[in-house]
Design a protein around this motif. Structure first.
Motif, mmCIF file in Angstrom:
data_model
loop_
_atom_site.group_PDB
_atom_site.id
_atom_site.type_symbol
_atom_site.label_atom_id
_atom_site.label_comp_id
_atom_site.label_asym_id
_atom_site.label_seq_id
_atom_site.Cartn_x
_atom_site.Cartn_y
_atom_site.Cartn_z
ATOM 1 N N UNK A 1 0.800 -1.236 0.000
ATOM 2 C CA UNK A 1 0.000 0.000 0.000
ATOM 3 C C UNK A 1 0.829 1.280 0.000
ATOM 4 N N UNK A 2 2.104 1.173 0.396
ATOM 5 C CA UNK A 2 2.931 2.378 0.495
ATOM 6 C C UNK A 2 2.606 3.238 1.714
ATOM 7 N N UNK A 3 1.947 2.622 2.718
ATOM 8 C CA UNK A 3 1.540 3.360 3.931
ATOM 9 C C UNK A 3 2.029 2.579 5.155
ATOM 10 N N UNK A 4 2.637 3.273 6.135
ATOM 11 C CA UNK A 4 3.118 2.557 7.317
ATOM 12 C C UNK A 4 1.975 2.074 8.208
ATOM 13 N N UNK A 5 2.234 0.982 8.904
ATOM 14 C CA UNK A 5 1.320 0.469 9.933
ATOM 15 C C UNK A 5 -0.124 0.314 9.434
ATOM 16 N N UNK A 6 -0.289 -0.504 8.402
ATOM 17 C CA UNK A 6 -1.632 -0.834 7.929
ATOM 18 C C UNK A 6 -1.924 -2.337 7.987
ATOM 19 N N UNK A 7 -0.913 -3.155 8.306
ATOM 20 C CA UNK A 7 -1.146 -4.595 8.457
ATOM 21 C C UNK A 7 -1.685 -4.902 9.855
ATOM 22 N N UNK A 8 -1.441 -6.112 10.336
ATOM 23 C CA UNK A 8 -2.008 -6.528 11.625
ATOM 24 C C UNK A 8 -1.486 -5.669 12.782
ATOM 25 N N UNK A 9 -0.169 -5.470 12.818
ATOM 26 C CA UNK A 9 0.409 -4.626 13.870
ATOM 27 C C UNK A 9 -0.094 -3.184 13.721
ATOM 28 N N UNK A 10 -0.243 -2.768 12.495
ATOM 29 C CA UNK A 10 -0.701 -1.411 12.223
ATOM 30 C C UNK A 10 -2.127 -1.191 12.683
ATOM 31 N N UNK A 11 -2.967 -2.223 12.485
ATOM 32 C CA UNK A 11 -4.349 -2.100 12.956
ATOM 33 C C UNK A 11 -4.387 -1.983 14.475
ATOM 34 N N UNK A 12 -3.471 -2.694 15.135
ATOM 35 C CA UNK A 12 -3.406 -2.567 16.597
ATOM 36 C C UNK A 12 -2.928 -1.169 16.996
ATOM 37 N N UNK A 13 -1.923 -0.644 16.297
ATOM 38 C CA UNK A 13 -1.465 0.719 16.599
ATOM 39 C C UNK A 13 -2.605 1.717 16.384
ATOM 40 N N UNK A 14 -3.349 1.539 15.299
ATOM 41 C CA UNK A 14 -4.477 2.437 15.018
ATOM 42 C C UNK A 14 -5.499 2.390 16.160
ATOM 43 N N UNK A 15 -5.746 1.179 16.688
ATOM 44 C CA UNK A 15 -6.674 1.038 17.821
ATOM 45 C C UNK A 15 -6.149 1.739 19.066
ATOM 46 N N UNK A 16 -4.828 1.597 19.297
ATOM 47 C CA UNK A 16 -4.226 2.254 20.461
ATOM 48 C C UNK A 16 -4.441 3.767 20.355
ATOM 49 N N UNK A 17 -4.247 4.293 19.146
ATOM 50 C CA UNK A 17 -4.379 5.744 18.947
ATOM 51 C C UNK A 17 -5.850 6.173 19.054
#
Ligand code: URA
Ligand code: URA
Length: 221
Positions: A81-97
């Motif tokens: 995708x060319x975007x950081x933190x969009x996979x599984x770990x990224x979805x968790x980071x997004x939830x944290x935020x």
């Protein structure tokens, strides 16, 4: 001509500090400054990772952010995708935020130590990280956030040079990078592997929230 303007803008003998700041701002907006870093990173051939990647994963978010998160490097989904933190770990980071800090992901800025995916999701090699770190440092200097959160060991090692320190030790400390307070917590992929890290991570995030003056929710949604 552009160079001349810069020289004037940056020459303290010709301009007062206020004039210098105003001139630098007028000459070079954050958008322009970041585009220049992006363009250079797009053409970068300083290490082997540029050859095998699909997309450059430069950074994502608000150039006026108070808070910047820094991870390790793109995984498969990020590379596609060319975007950081969009996979599984990224979805968790997004939830944290979004669910933890209760701020939109788009209000922060997210980047990595390396901008190109290391094959097989291995850790970046030292020469790869050292070849890439200048781009991150320039991203930080464009944004000048009020706080930085380092996610995991690779970020701690290459932004601050602490290559022997564990996350357990580092999270109890506060660091500075170029005068900006730096907090350290576990990488979201470590949280996915080991749920015991969730509680300390939430404590770390709350510490960052208190620093930024964000209200602490009594219960996670
Ligand atoms: N892990 C990282 O460190 N960075 C990403 O962008 C995705 C996963
Ligand atoms: N080891 C890491 O590399 N990162 C973490 O976040 C935790 C343990």
């Amino acid at each position: 001509m552009e160079f001349l303007k810069w020289q004037c803008a940056l020459n303290p003998i010709l301009l007062s500090p206020e004039e210098t700041a105003a001139a630098a701002k007028a000459v070079f907006s954050r958008e322009q400054a970041m585009k220049q870093v992006f363009d250079e990173a797009s053409r970068c051939a300083s290490c082997r990772l540029g050859k095998s990647r699909t997309n450059l994963v430069f950074g994502d978010g608000n150039l006026y952010a108070d808070l910047m998160f820094i991870g390790e490097g793109p995984g498969e989904e990020e590379d596609l995708q060319g975007i950081p933190f969009v996979g599984r770990a990224g979805q968790l980071l997004t939830k944290i935020i979004e669910n933890g800090m209760r701020i939109p992901r788009s209000s922060v800025y997210i980047a990595n130590i390396v901008k190109c995916r290391p094959p097989e999701n291995r850790e970046p090699l030292t020469d790869e990280a050292n070849a890439c770190i200048g781009y991150l440092k320039r991203q930080i200097s464009v944004i000048r956030p009020r706080a930085i959160v380092l996610l995991g060991k690779t970020a701690l090692r290459y932004l601050l040079g602490h290559d022997k320190m564990s996350i357990r030790e580092a999270r109890a400390m506060t660091f500075e990078y170029e005068g900006i307070p730096v907090f350290v917590t576990y990488h979201p992929s470590a949280l996915l592997r080991n749920p015991d890290y969730k509680k300390p991570t939430w404590e770390d995030i709350q510490r960052v929230m208190r620093f930024l003056g964000l209200p602490i929710p009594s219960k996670l949604s």
